[in-house]
Scaffold this motif. Structure first.
Motif, PDB file in Angstrom:
ATOM      1  N   MET A   1      19.680 -31.440  20.883  1.00  0.00           N
ATOM      2  CA  MET A   1      18.932 -32.253  19.937  1.00  0.00           C
ATOM      3  C   MET A   1      17.977 -33.161  20.686  1.00  0.00           C
ATOM      4  SD  MET A   1      20.278 -35.318  17.522  1.00  0.00           S
ATOM      5  CE  MET A   1      20.354 -36.332  18.996  1.00  0.00           C
ATOM      6  N   ALA A   2      16.687 -33.033  20.431  1.00  0.00           N
ATOM      7  CA  ALA A   2      15.703 -33.910  21.055  1.00  0.00           C
ATOM      8  C   ALA A   2      14.405 -33.793  20.303  1.00  0.00           C
ATOM      9  CB  ALA A   2      15.503 -33.536  22.524  1.00  0.00           C
ATOM     10  N   GLY A   3      13.718 -34.927  20.142  1.00  0.00           N
ATOM     11  CA  GLY A   3      12.495 -34.952  19.367  1.00  0.00           C
ATOM     12  C   GLY A   3      11.379 -34.088  19.915  1.00  0.00           C
ATOM     13  N   THR A   4      11.449 -33.751  21.210  1.00  0.00           N
ATOM     14  CA  THR A   4      10.396 -32.899  21.774  1.00  0.00           C
ATOM     15  C   THR A   4      10.414 -31.492  21.174  1.00  0.00           C
ATOM     16  OG1 THR A   4      11.860 -32.377  23.630  1.00  0.00           O
ATOM     17  CG2 THR A   4      10.244 -34.138  23.966  1.00  0.00           C
ATOM     18  N   GLU A   5      11.510 -31.113  20.525  1.00  0.00           N
ATOM     19  CA  GLU A   5      11.576 -29.799  19.886  1.00  0.00           C
ATOM     20  C   GLU A   5      10.467 -29.625  18.850  1.00  0.00           C
ATOM     21  OE1 GLU A   5      15.423 -28.498  18.376  1.00  0.00           O
ATOM     22  OE2 GLU A   5      16.323 -30.173  19.454  1.00  0.00           O
ATOM     23  N   ILE A   6      10.032 -30.716  18.239  1.00  0.00           N
ATOM     24  CA  ILE A   6       9.031 -30.610  17.174  1.00  0.00           C
ATOM     25  C   ILE A   6       7.676 -31.140  17.626  1.00  0.00           C
ATOM     26  CG2 ILE A   6      10.664 -30.588  15.259  1.00  0.00           C
ATOM     27  CD1 ILE A   6      10.235 -33.603  14.956  1.00  0.00           C
ATOM     28  N   PHE A   7       7.489 -31.317  18.935  1.00  0.00           N
ATOM     29  CA  PHE A   7       6.170 -31.699  19.451  1.00  0.00           C
ATOM     30  C   PHE A   7       5.172 -30.567  19.216  1.00  0.00           C
ATOM     31  CE2 PHE A   7       6.667 -35.245  22.867  1.00  0.00           C
ATOM     32  CZ  PHE A   7       7.201 -36.086  21.913  1.00  0.00           C
ATOM     33  N   GLY A   8       3.935 -30.943  18.931  1.00  0.00           N
ATOM     34  CA  GLY A   8       2.886 -29.951  18.732  1.00  0.00           C
ATOM     35  C   GLY A   8       1.517 -30.561  18.928  1.00  0.00           C
ATOM     36  N   LYS A   9       0.533 -29.983  18.285  1.00  0.00           N
ATOM     37  CA  LYS A   9      -0.846 -30.433  18.480  1.00  0.00           C
ATOM     38  C   LYS A   9      -1.063 -31.854  17.975  1.00  0.00           C
ATOM     39  CE  LYS A   9      -2.564 -28.314  14.186  1.00  0.00           C
ATOM     40  NZ  LYS A   9      -2.838 -29.577  13.480  1.00  0.00           N
ATOM     41  N   GLU A  10      -0.239 -32.292  17.027  1.00  0.00           N
ATOM     42  CA  GLU A  10      -0.408 -33.649  16.497  1.00  0.00           C
ATOM     43  C   GLU A  10      -0.175 -34.707  17.573  1.00  0.00           C
ATOM     44  OE1 GLU A  10       1.185 -30.903  13.286  1.00  0.00           O
ATOM     45  OE2 GLU A  10       1.798 -31.448  15.333  1.00  0.00           O
ATOM     46  N   GLU A  11       0.840 -34.483  18.403  1.00  0.00           N
ATOM     47  CA  GLU A  11       1.111 -35.426  19.496  1.00  0.00           C
ATOM     48  C   GLU A  11      -0.005 -35.392  20.532  1.00  0.00           C
ATOM     49  OE1 GLU A  11       4.930 -34.758  17.458  1.00  0.00           O
ATOM     50  OE2 GLU A  11       3.376 -33.403  18.182  1.00  0.00           O
ATOM     51  N   LEU A  12      -0.503 -34.193  20.841  1.00  0.00           N
ATOM     52  CA  LEU A  12      -1.601 -34.066  21.803  1.00  0.00           C
ATOM     53  C   LEU A  12      -2.841 -34.805  21.315  1.00  0.00           C
ATOM     54  CD1 LEU A  12      -1.266 -30.286  22.744  1.00  0.00           C
ATOM     55  CD2 LEU A  12      -0.767 -32.231  24.230  1.00  0.00           C
ATOM     56  N   GLU A  13      -3.148 -34.655  20.048  1.00  0.00           N
ATOM     57  CA  GLU A  13      -4.326 -35.311  19.494  1.00  0.00           C
ATOM     58  C   GLU A  13      -4.158 -36.834  19.471  1.00  0.00           C
ATOM     59  OE1 GLU A  13      -4.615 -33.467  15.709  1.00  0.00           O
ATOM     60  OE2 GLU A  13      -5.498 -31.599  16.491  1.00  0.00           O
ATOM     61  N   ALA A  14      -2.952 -37.291  19.165  1.00  0.00           N
ATOM     62  CA  ALA A  14      -2.707 -38.734  19.114  1.00  0.00           C
ATOM     63  C   ALA A  14      -2.863 -39.377  20.488  1.00  0.00           C
ATOM     64  CB  ALA A  14      -1.304 -38.997  18.570  1.00  0.00           C
ATOM     65  N   VAL A 364      36.808 -33.290  17.137  1.00  0.00           N
ATOM     66  CA  VAL A 364      36.084 -32.261  17.882  1.00  0.00           C
ATOM     67  C   VAL A 364      34.639 -32.220  17.377  1.00  0.00           C
ATOM     68  CG1 VAL A 364      38.120 -30.890  18.405  1.00  0.00           C
ATOM     69  CG2 VAL A 364      36.856 -30.444  16.294  1.00  0.00           C
ATOM     70  N   MET A 365      33.720 -31.953  18.284  1.00  0.00           N
ATOM     71  CA  MET A 365      32.309 -32.148  17.964  1.00  0.00           C
ATOM     72  C   MET A 365      31.432 -31.001  18.446  1.00  0.00           C
ATOM     73  SD  MET A 365      29.861 -35.193  19.390  1.00  0.00           S
ATOM     74  CE  MET A 365      29.772 -34.458  21.025  1.00  0.00           C
ATOM     75  N   PHE A 366      30.468 -30.651  17.592  1.00  0.00           N
ATOM     76  CA  PHE A 366      29.378 -29.741  17.959  1.00  0.00           C
ATOM     77  C   PHE A 366      28.069 -30.499  17.768  1.00  0.00           C
ATOM     78  CE2 PHE A 366      32.834 -27.147  16.369  1.00  0.00           C
ATOM     79  CZ  PHE A 366      32.880 -26.064  17.249  1.00  0.00           C
ATOM     80  N   GLY A 367      27.216 -30.511  18.779  1.00  0.00           N
ATOM     81  CA  GLY A 367      25.899 -31.105  18.635  1.00  0.00           C
ATOM     82  C   GLY A 367      24.919 -30.095  18.063  1.00  0.00           C
ATOM     83  N   LEU A 368      24.022 -30.585  17.210  1.00  0.00           N
ATOM     84  CA  LEU A 368      23.025 -29.710  16.590  1.00  0.00           C
ATOM     85  C   LEU A 368      21.643 -29.975  17.161  1.00  0.00           C
ATOM     86  CD1 LEU A 368      24.034 -29.853  12.806  1.00  0.00           C
ATOM     87  CD2 LEU A 368      24.821 -28.260  14.577  1.00  0.00           C
ATOM     88  N   SER A 369      20.841 -28.935  17.270  1.00  0.00           N
ATOM     89  CA  SER A 369      19.431 -29.069  17.604  1.00  0.00           C
ATOM     90  C   SER A 369      18.629 -29.088  16.313  1.00  0.00           C
ATOM     91  CB  SER A 369      18.980 -27.901  18.482  1.00  0.00           C
ATOM     92  OG  SER A 369      19.669 -27.904  19.717  1.00  0.00           O
ATOM     93  N   ILE A 370      17.418 -29.620  16.374  1.00  0.00           N
ATOM     94  CA  ILE A 370      16.567 -29.638  15.186  1.00  0.00           C
ATOM     95  C   ILE A 370      16.190 -28.204  14.811  1.00  0.00           C
ATOM     96  CG2 ILE A 370      14.399 -30.459  14.194  1.00  0.00           C
ATOM     97  CD1 ILE A 370      14.510 -32.757  16.257  1.00  0.00           C
ATOM     98  N   ILE A 371      15.769 -27.451  15.806  1.00  0.00           N
ATOM     99  CA  ILE A 371      15.382 -26.051  15.592  1.00  0.00           C
ATOM    100  C   ILE A 371      16.522 -25.149  16.045  1.00  0.00           C
ATOM    101  CG2 ILE A 371      13.667 -24.271  16.069  1.00  0.00           C
ATOM    102  CD1 ILE A 371      12.464 -26.716  14.708  1.00  0.00           C
ATOM    103  N   MET A 372      17.146 -24.451  15.111  1.00  0.00           N
ATOM    104  CA  MET A 372      18.236 -23.539  15.435  1.00  0.00           C
ATOM    105  C   MET A 372      18.031 -22.227  14.689  1.00  0.00           C
ATOM    106  SD  MET A 372      21.589 -26.064  15.463  1.00  0.00           S
ATOM    107  CE  MET A 372      22.632 -24.832  16.258  1.00  0.00           C
ATOM    108  N   ASP A 373      18.074 -21.122  15.438  1.00  0.00           N
ATOM    109  CA  ASP A 373      17.935 -19.827  14.768  1.00  0.00           C
ATOM    110  C   ASP A 373      19.279 -19.406  14.177  1.00  0.00           C
ATOM    111  OD1 ASP A 373      19.456 -18.785  16.900  1.00  0.00           O
ATOM    112  OD2 ASP A 373      17.675 -18.074  17.970  1.00  0.00           O
ATOM    113  N   ASP A 374      19.257 -18.324  13.425  1.00  0.00           N
ATOM    114  CA  ASP A 374      20.463 -17.871  12.738  1.00  0.00           C
ATOM    115  C   ASP A 374      21.602 -17.579  13.701  1.00  0.00           C
ATOM    116  OD1 ASP A 374      19.353 -18.101  10.247  1.00  0.00           O
ATOM    117  OD2 ASP A 374      18.788 -15.992  10.076  1.00  0.00           O
TER     118      ASP A 374
END
Length: 392
Positions: A1-14, A364-374
């Motif tokens: 889990m980390a916010g960089t998973e959803i980084f894209g052109k919007e961050e570059l432009e900002a 007991v714990m499982f950590g989740l990522s923002i982007i997870m495939d099936d």
């Protein structure tokens, strides 16, 4: 889990916009910056989202906690009650103010227990700091009651739960002060950054001055010509981070929506197994960064973990988490039972956290990522089924 998973052109432009304007510092240069203040925009948007009257952006979540403590007037030797299940920054912030951390026990939600907290209140208690951990909220109604009953400020450490809610209100906006973190491991990140919320004009003014060398900020005066309220530190956020923060807040609902959808899918898929999810005080307001189950005993938790790992999916027992459980912090244990600015510190030996240890040993714990495939989601479901079969 980390916010960089959803980084894209919007961050570059900002970021490109800030660099092209050559305006990195958040204060001063009023004539040259053409009325553009990205950190201030970030603060205003965060305040709007949270419902708090004021938001102050600072260098990181740890700085946010320190600034909050300074804002409410914490002095050397004051006691601050908090949770043993947290990141060490919570305790470090208290110590950085030369105050005394007092650790309560946790309740079944793995948040600071209000009953334990009330037993620890003394004439030296100057703040209570519940910590919202791994997506879920502490019992803020009860902490609000304690704050009112004893006249003690409540500081929410909401650094782990940006965007989470409690009975429809945003976590971080419910106490005298509340904090968010935007570090690299958080759901939303600006690299390093934090925010402090408060509804108090007086507290905000003290925090605003303290975080920037005591400067009394005014757009009527350029940098260096401002007045000074006293001494402070440098916990400022840069315009680069402010720009990234604006994008992060735009993506908050998207990121939380993905996490919540994944967690819901996992829980529904294993609902027939008899496994018990961690109870929470905030239900749908959980940020869903983690999936946590409570096993009947520490022994069954061990069986669950081993079977889940053998099934091919990482799973941990929270009691073993050296990063987030104070039982493992040798630096804190050494500080225990010492004179600290006229106050005797309590013991921080592992046995003083026995109640919390018993609960965390069953979790007991499982950590989740923002982007997870099936396949990644199905791997967790398969591991939970294998663990449940072995443990229950």
């Amino acid at each position: 889990m980390a916010g960089t998973e959803i980084f894209g052109k919007e961050e570059l432009e900002a970021v490109q916009d800030v660099i092209e304007r050559k305006m990195i510092h958040r204060y001063g240069s009023h004539g040259a910056r053409r009325g553009i203040y990205r950190v201030e925009e970030f603060e205003n948007r965060a305040a709007e989202i949270s419902g708090a009257r004021h938001a102050l952006a600072v260098a990181n979540g740890t700085a946010a906690l320190i600034v909050a403590l300074k804002g409410i007037g914490i002095q050397p030797g004051d006691e601050v009650i908090t949770s043993p299940f947290t990141f060490i920054a919570t305790v470090e912030a208290i110590v950085a103010c030369n105050a005394v951390p007092v650790l309560g026990e946790i309740d079944g939600t793995l948040s600071l227990d209000p009953v334990s907290t009330e037993r620890l209140i003394t004439e030296r208690t100057r703040a209570i700091m519940p910590v919202h951990m791994f997506g879920a909220a502490a019992d803020m109604d009860r902490f609000a009651e304690l704050g009112k009953k004893y006249g003690i400020p409540i500081i929410e450490d909401a650094c782990e739960v940006v965007g989470g809610t409690y009975k429809g209100r945003m976590l971080g906006s419910l106490g005298t002060c509340g904090t968010w973190s935007f570090d690299p491991n958080k759901t939303l990140t600006v690299g390093e950054g934090g925010i402090v919320f408060t509804d108090s004009e007086e507290v905000y003014s003290r925090m605003d001055c303290y975080h920037d060398h005591g400067h009394i900020h005014s757009k009527e005066h350029d940098r260096g010509a401002e007045g000074k309220s006293g001494l402070g530190v440098n916990y400022r956020l840069s315009e680069l981070q402010g720009a990234l923060g604006l994008v992060a807040l735009q993506k908050m609902d998207y990121a939380l929506g993905l996490l919540r959808s994944t967690k819901k899918r996992i829980l529904q898929a294993v609902s027939d197994t008899g496994i018990v999810p961690r109870p929470t005080h905030n239900g749908e307001g959980d940020t869903a960064s983690h999936v946590i189950f409570m096993l009947p005993s520490a022994e069954s938790a061990l069986k669950f973990r081993d079977a889940a790992v053998s099934a091919g999916c990482g799973c941990s027992i929270i009691a073993d988490n050296t990063w987030h459980f104070a039982k493992h912090w040798k630096a804190l244990e050494v500080m225990g039972e010492k004179d600290w600015f006229g106050t005797r510190t309590p013991s921080y030996a592992p046995e003083t956290m026995a109640g919390s240890d018993r609960l965390l040993a069953r979790a007991v714990m499982f950590g989740l990522s923002i982007i997870m495939d099936d396949s990644a989601v199905e791997a967790i479901i398969h591991a939970v089924r294998a663990g449940t079969k072995a443990a229950l």
